[in-house]
Design an enzyme around this catalytic site. Sequence first.
Site, short mmCIF file in Angstrom:
data_model
loop_
_atom_site.label_atom_id
_atom_site.label_comp_id
_atom_site.label_asym_id
_atom_site.label_seq_id
_atom_site.Cartn_x
_atom_site.Cartn_y
_atom_site.Cartn_z
N MET A 27 4.99 10.08 -2.89
CA MET A 27 6.28 10.62 -2.50
C MET A 27 7.41 9.89 -3.25
O MET A 27 8.58 10.00 -2.88
CB MET A 27 6.49 10.51 -0.99
CG MET A 27 5.45 11.32 -0.21
SD MET A 27 5.98 11.79 1.44
CE MET A 27 6.23 10.19 2.18
N HIS A 31 6.50 1.47 -5.81
CA HIS A 31 6.40 0.01 -5.69
C HIS A 31 5.03 -0.40 -6.25
O HIS A 31 4.27 0.45 -6.74
CB HIS A 31 6.57 -0.41 -4.23
CG HIS A 31 5.70 0.33 -3.27
ND1 HIS A 31 4.32 0.25 -3.28
CD2 HIS A 31 6.01 1.20 -2.27
CE1 HIS A 31 3.83 1.01 -2.32
NE2 HIS A 31 4.83 1.62 -1.70
N HIS A 34 1.84 1.63 -5.37
CA HIS A 34 1.61 2.85 -6.16
C HIS A 34 1.06 2.48 -7.54
O HIS A 34 0.18 3.16 -8.07
CB HIS A 34 2.92 3.61 -6.37
CG HIS A 34 3.56 4.13 -5.11
ND1 HIS A 34 4.76 3.64 -4.64
CD2 HIS A 34 3.18 5.11 -4.25
CE1 HIS A 34 5.09 4.31 -3.53
NE2 HIS A 34 4.16 5.19 -3.27
N ASP A 147 -2.78 3.41 4.25
CA ASP A 147 -2.70 4.64 5.04
C ASP A 147 -4.13 5.04 5.40
O ASP A 147 -4.67 6.02 4.87
CB ASP A 147 -1.96 5.71 4.23
CG ASP A 147 -0.54 5.25 3.92
OD1 ASP A 147 0.27 5.21 4.85
OD2 ASP A 147 -0.26 4.88 2.76
N GLN A 150 -4.98 8.50 6.87
CA GLN A 150 -4.74 9.52 5.83
C GLN A 150 -5.92 9.57 4.85
O GLN A 150 -6.40 10.65 4.48
CB GLN A 150 -3.44 9.18 5.09
CG GLN A 150 -3.21 10.00 3.84
CD GLN A 150 -1.83 9.74 3.26
OE1 GLN A 150 -0.85 10.27 3.75
NE2 GLN A 150 -1.75 8.92 2.24
N SER A 182 5.67 -0.82 1.05
CA SER A 182 5.92 0.53 1.51
C SER A 182 7.31 0.94 1.06
O SER A 182 8.23 0.11 1.05
CB SER A 182 5.84 0.59 3.04
OG SER A 182 6.44 1.77 3.52
N SER A 183 7.45 2.21 0.69
CA SER A 183 8.78 2.68 0.30
C SER A 183 9.77 2.48 1.45
O SER A 183 10.96 2.28 1.24
CB SER A 183 8.73 4.16 -0.07
OG SER A 183 7.76 4.37 -1.08
P1 AMP Z 1 3.45 7.39 -0.48
O1 AMP Z 1 4.31 7.52 -1.69
O2 AMP Z 1 3.96 6.41 0.53
O3 AMP Z 1 3.05 8.72 0.12
O4 AMP Z 1 2.08 6.75 -0.98
C1 AMP Z 1 1.36 7.30 -2.05
C2 AMP Z 1 0.03 6.61 -2.14
O5 AMP Z 1 0.23 5.22 -2.35
C3 AMP Z 1 -0.83 6.75 -0.87
O6 AMP Z 1 -2.17 6.96 -1.27
C4 AMP Z 1 -0.64 5.42 -0.22
O7 AMP Z 1 -1.73 5.05 0.61
C5 AMP Z 1 -0.54 4.50 -1.42
N1 AMP Z 1 0.11 3.23 -1.04
C6 AMP Z 1 1.28 3.10 -0.35
N2 AMP Z 1 1.53 1.80 -0.15
C7 AMP Z 1 0.51 1.09 -0.69
C8 AMP Z 1 0.20 -0.30 -0.80
N3 AMP Z 1 0.99 -1.24 -0.30
N4 AMP Z 1 -0.94 -0.64 -1.44
C9 AMP Z 1 -1.76 0.31 -1.96
N5 AMP Z 1 -1.51 1.63 -1.90
C10 AMP Z 1 -0.40 2.02 -1.27
#
Ligand code: AMP
Length: 284
Positions: A27, A31, A34, A147, A150, A182-183
Amino acid sequence: MQVLRTIPDVRAVRAQAQGSLGLVPTMGYLHAGHMALVRAARDANDHCWATVFVNSLQFGQNEDFNTYPRDLPRDLALFEEAGVDVVFVPEAETMYTADFSTYVDVEKLTDRLEGAARPGHFRGVTTVVCKLLNIVQPHRVYLGRKDAQQLRVIRRMVRDLNIPTTIVPVETVREPDGLALSSRNVYLKPDERQAASVLYQALQAAQQRFAAGERNAETLRAAMHAVLAQEPLVSVDYVSIADDESLKELTTIERPALASLAARIGTTRLIDAMELGREDTTPE
Ligand code: AMP
């Protein structure tokens, strides 16, 4: 790096890509978590593609869709620097036409934990991920272990609907004090940011007791609650020791389990998770 905005463009470029393709759905507001997914995808595939789409369908009415952090120019620069080949950045109307009416629902697994706390959330997640998989047709999809539900829900969808792709889980990337990247961490005020490390400490407390031989799930939940209670800025949404596969709450841990939690710090809701008794790697 190519930035594509329409489905016909994606299909045209995809048709030219020979060899294996790894996809990193996001999304945006990238960071280091990602970027770990990108590295894993790039290292194991001939092509590394990413998507940036803040999916309104997975946000509840009172959730943070409108305020969710966004910075596409920065995201594109980071992807380019990391060696991503193609980024798909659809508009909402591209993904959801005005008369859109088809949804993917994974049952049971989504009744618990985040699914219980956020009704409709996983229906939004599985619907958009199913669409992205149909559009991009990747050999592998890279998802973060943070997640945790998820990851399991998407894995179940891919299995149940025979979607020809492999889900690759990636370890959680953490700040030096343990807070999972986390974003949403940008929402935290300085004192809240400091308090937030207690989430990781609570998971560690469960992990340590598990490693010491404790198999009573309620004892582990109590240990997590005790750690979280030390931080007055944190209000607990749930604390869970569940079966790693079904995500049902456990009484006794006899198979791999998942320790997970959700908590509010001020107006920010954060989640984190740690696997207990996973065989393939060292503990997170
Ligand atoms: P998001 O943009 O928050 O929807 O996350 C996109 C992907 O990045 C998802 O598969 C998340 O599980 C993964 N993600 C988010 N935060 C982390 C993290 N701290 N370490 C590893 N993967 C992450």
